[in-house]
Design a protein around this motif. Structure first.
Motif, mmCIF file in Angstrom:
data_model
loop_
_atom_site.group_PDB
_atom_site.id
_atom_site.type_symbol
_atom_site.label_atom_id
_atom_site.label_comp_id
_atom_site.label_asym_id
_atom_site.label_seq_id
_atom_site.Cartn_x
_atom_site.Cartn_y
_atom_site.Cartn_z
ATOM 1 N N VAL A 15 0.588 -1.434 0.051
ATOM 2 C CA VAL A 15 -0.342 -0.044 0.098
ATOM 3 C C VAL A 15 0.960 1.423 0.267
ATOM 4 O O VAL A 15 0.428 2.405 -0.496
ATOM 5 C CB VAL A 15 -0.739 -0.062 1.421
ATOM 6 C CG1 VAL A 15 -1.646 1.860 0.842
ATOM 7 C CG2 VAL A 15 -1.878 -1.333 0.751
ATOM 8 N N ALA A 16 1.973 0.979 0.721
ATOM 9 C CA ALA A 16 2.962 2.182 1.001
ATOM 10 C C ALA A 16 3.375 2.921 -0.328
ATOM 11 O O ALA A 16 3.641 3.723 -1.206
ATOM 12 C CB ALA A 16 4.206 1.648 1.578
ATOM 13 N N ALA A 17 3.820 1.962 -2.095
ATOM 14 C CA ALA A 17 4.323 1.798 -2.651
ATOM 15 C C ALA A 17 4.034 2.641 -3.538
ATOM 16 O O ALA A 17 3.761 3.405 -4.052
ATOM 17 C CB ALA A 17 5.208 0.511 -2.969
ATOM 18 N N ALA A 18 2.384 1.582 -3.338
ATOM 19 C CA ALA A 18 1.325 2.513 -4.088
ATOM 20 C C ALA A 18 0.616 4.062 -3.798
ATOM 21 O O ALA A 18 0.620 4.629 -5.212
ATOM 22 C CB ALA A 18 0.156 0.937 -4.785
ATOM 23 N N LEU A 19 0.847 4.620 -2.766
ATOM 24 C CA LEU A 19 0.395 5.479 -2.566
ATOM 25 C C LEU A 19 1.335 6.744 -3.103
ATOM 26 O O LEU A 19 1.043 8.172 -3.241
ATOM 27 C CB LEU A 19 0.213 5.964 -1.205
ATOM 28 C CG LEU A 19 -1.069 5.410 -0.968
ATOM 29 C CD1 LEU A 19 -0.641 6.074 1.288
ATOM 30 C CD2 LEU A 19 -2.389 5.279 -0.533
ATOM 31 N N HIS A 20 2.567 6.507 -2.869
ATOM 32 C CA HIS A 20 3.246 7.410 -3.395
ATOM 33 C C HIS A 20 4.326 7.340 -4.714
ATOM 34 O O HIS A 20 4.677 7.918 -5.123
ATOM 35 C CB HIS A 20 4.927 6.547 -2.182
ATOM 36 C CG HIS A 20 5.101 6.864 -1.104
ATOM 37 N ND1 HIS A 20 4.820 8.442 -0.459
ATOM 38 C CD2 HIS A 20 4.775 6.277 -0.100
ATOM 39 C CE1 HIS A 20 4.887 8.279 0.338
ATOM 40 N NE2 HIS A 20 4.873 6.860 1.537
ATOM 41 N N ARG A 21 3.302 6.381 -5.627
ATOM 42 C CA ARG A 21 3.526 6.360 -6.749
ATOM 43 C C ARG A 21 3.121 7.210 -7.833
ATOM 44 O O ARG A 21 2.018 7.379 -7.326
ATOM 45 C CB ARG A 21 3.360 4.639 -7.230
ATOM 46 C CG ARG A 21 3.526 4.301 -8.889
ATOM 47 C CD ARG A 21 3.171 3.064 -9.453
ATOM 48 N NE ARG A 21 3.740 1.862 -8.374
ATOM 49 C CZ ARG A 21 2.939 1.306 -8.167
ATOM 50 N NH1 ARG A 21 2.356 1.210 -7.571
ATOM 51 N NH2 ARG A 21 4.126 -0.038 -6.477
ATOM 52 N N GLN A 22 4.034 7.466 -8.625
ATOM 53 C CA GLN A 22 3.139 8.934 -9.466
ATOM 54 C C GLN A 22 2.186 8.122 -10.641
ATOM 55 O O GLN A 22 3.094 7.794 -11.686
ATOM 56 C CB GLN A 22 3.856 9.806 -9.880
ATOM 57 C CG GLN A 22 4.687 10.729 -9.069
ATOM 58 C CD GLN A 22 3.710 11.431 -8.361
ATOM 59 O OE1 GLN A 22 2.653 11.870 -8.910
ATOM 60 N NE2 GLN A 22 3.791 11.929 -6.674
ATOM 61 N N ALA A 23 1.663 7.861 -10.868
ATOM 62 C CA ALA A 23 0.198 7.102 -11.621
ATOM 63 C C ALA A 23 -0.528 7.924 -12.875
ATOM 64 O O ALA A 23 -0.556 9.203 -12.125
ATOM 65 C CB ALA A 23 -0.441 6.392 -11.553
#
Length: 53
Positions: A15-23
């Motif tokens: 979840v942390a990685a997904a929240l910080h990823r710039q999609a």
């Protein structure tokens, strides 16, 4: 008087990685598209001026 501290719930590492990823969109932005067309136009105009190259 004893205090008991309940351990925190383990966090999901994905979840942390997904929240910080710039999609975002996989297309060029409008500004990048304008710059690209401007460069292509300049390239064509240079070829018109110097047809031997």
């Amino acid at each position: 008087m004893k205090m008991t501290v309940t351990p925190l719930k383990p966090r999901n590492p994905l979840v942390a990685a997904a929240l910080h990823r710039q999609a975002g969109s996989h297309r060029r932005s409008a500004g990048a598209q304008r710059q690209l067309t401007k460069r292509e136009l300049q390239r064509e105009l240079l070829k018109e001026r110097h047809p031997d190259t």
